[in-house]
Scaffold this active site. Structure first.
Site, PDB file in Angstrom:
ATOM      1  N   SER A   1      76.612 -91.428  27.232  1.00 57.01           N
ATOM      2  CA  SER A   1      75.161 -91.521  26.549  1.00 57.01           C
ATOM      3  C   SER A   1      75.258 -93.012  26.461  1.00 57.01           C
ATOM      4  O   SER A   1      75.307 -93.624  27.516  1.00 57.01           O
ATOM      5  CB  SER A   1      75.320 -90.980  25.157  1.00 57.01           C
ATOM      6  OG  SER A   1      73.909 -90.888  24.656  1.00 57.01           O
TER       7      SER A   1
ATOM      8  N   ASP B   1      69.750 -81.187  28.397  1.00 61.29           N
ATOM      9  CA  ASP B   1      69.847 -82.446  27.203  1.00 61.29           C
ATOM     10  C   ASP B   1      68.676 -82.653  26.391  1.00 61.29           C
ATOM     11  O   ASP B   1      67.839 -83.148  26.960  1.00 61.29           O
ATOM     12  CB  ASP B   1      70.272 -83.596  28.021  1.00 61.29           C
ATOM     13  CG  ASP B   1      70.982 -84.666  27.280  1.00 61.29           C
ATOM     14  OD1 ASP B   1      70.447 -84.856  26.090  1.00 61.29           O
ATOM     15  OD2 ASP B   1      71.837 -85.334  27.706  1.00 61.29           O
TER      16      ASP B   1
ATOM     17  N   HIS C   1      73.362 -82.296  25.427  1.00 62.39           N
ATOM     18  CA  HIS C   1      73.915 -83.741  25.349  1.00 62.39           C
ATOM     19  C   HIS C   1      75.621 -83.545  24.989  1.00 62.39           C
ATOM     20  O   HIS C   1      75.800 -83.821  23.754  1.00 62.39           O
ATOM     21  CB  HIS C   1      73.227 -84.571  24.419  1.00 62.39           C
ATOM     22  CG  HIS C   1      73.680 -85.854  24.401  1.00 62.39           C
ATOM     23  ND1 HIS C   1      73.048 -86.558  25.462  1.00 62.39           N
ATOM     24  CD2 HIS C   1      73.906 -86.789  23.573  1.00 62.39           C
ATOM     25  CE1 HIS C   1      73.436 -87.791  25.336  1.00 62.39           C
ATOM     26  NE2 HIS C   1      73.844 -87.904  24.072  1.00 62.39           N
TER      27      HIS C   1
END
Length: 228
Positions: A117, A173, A206
């Site tokens: 991320s 995600d 995610h």
């Protein structure tokens, strides 16, 4: 000042290093655990794995609450304002960690940077703006930050075109949307990178999955092979 990095030391002669940055609100040791659980360190015993901790700072997106973060986030939309100063500061911090490995005798092309991320965003930025061509980039559930500054911000561009980059993303995600990641793919390919791979995982949010971590392990073994 953030606390000391979590480390998995090399168990045989140390000839390569990986520096991997966690995501928002996380700590380095959680990725240390993941790399151990998936036996990535076992697959590359000559590699030292370094998992730095982000400093605790206020995050605009989370109503100004302080938490471990590499930079401020104003929104999840790709048009949201970016914290250029914070991104560049963390990118420099990562490049300084790379320099420490080089000073300790590990060549730049034997150092992989990566992250999840926002950690991955810092890693891509650092690799593209580093004076060195590194051993590779692991970009998990992430994007290229400050994308409008490229390709101008690219340092020693032509020499870097063989930099191996693995970008991994889940098709579900909700935080960093897949189309945003695909825009990064377009941008990186347009810059002429020849060893760039994009892997998409079905039903992954995610987070990460077994297949992704197997692909990470294979990337490490291929790009940081054991040397005599």
């Amino acid at each position: 000042m953030s606390k000391a990095a979590a480390v998995i030391p090399a168990t045989v002669k140390h000839t390569a290093s990986i520096i991997f940055l966690h995501g928002l609100g996380d700590v380095g040791s959680s990725w240390q655990d993941a790399f151990n659980m998936y036996r990535i360190a076992k697959a590359a015993p000559h590699v030292k794995f370094i998992f730095p901790n982000a400093p605790v700072q206020r995050v605009t997106l989370n109503m100004g609450m302080p938490m471990p973060t590499w930079f401020d986030i104003h929104g999840l939309d790709q048009n949201a304002k970016e914290d250029q100063e914070g991104i560049e500061k963390s990118s420099k911090l990562l490049k300084d960690l790379v320099e420490e490995e080089i000073k300790s005798g590990i060549p730049a092309e034997r150092v992989i940077v990566g992250g999840f991320s926002m950690g991955g965003a810092v890693a891509i930025h650092a690799a593209l703006t580093s004076p060195h061509t590194l051993g590779g980039v692991l970009a998990l559930s992430t994007w290229l930050p400050l994308s409008t500054t490229f390709p101008k911000a690219l340092i020693s561009g032509d020499k870097k075109m063989n930099l191996p980059i693995l970008q991994c993303h889940g098709d579900e995600d909700p935080m960093v949307q897949l189309r945003w990641a695909r825009l990064t793919e377009e941008g990186v390919k347009a810059m002429g990178f020849k060893q760039y791979t994009f892997k998409e995982y079905r039903n992954m949010g995610h987070s990460s999955c077994d297949q992704e971590m197997d692909d990470v392990s294979a990337f490490v073994v291929k790009n940081l092979p054991k040397t005599d």
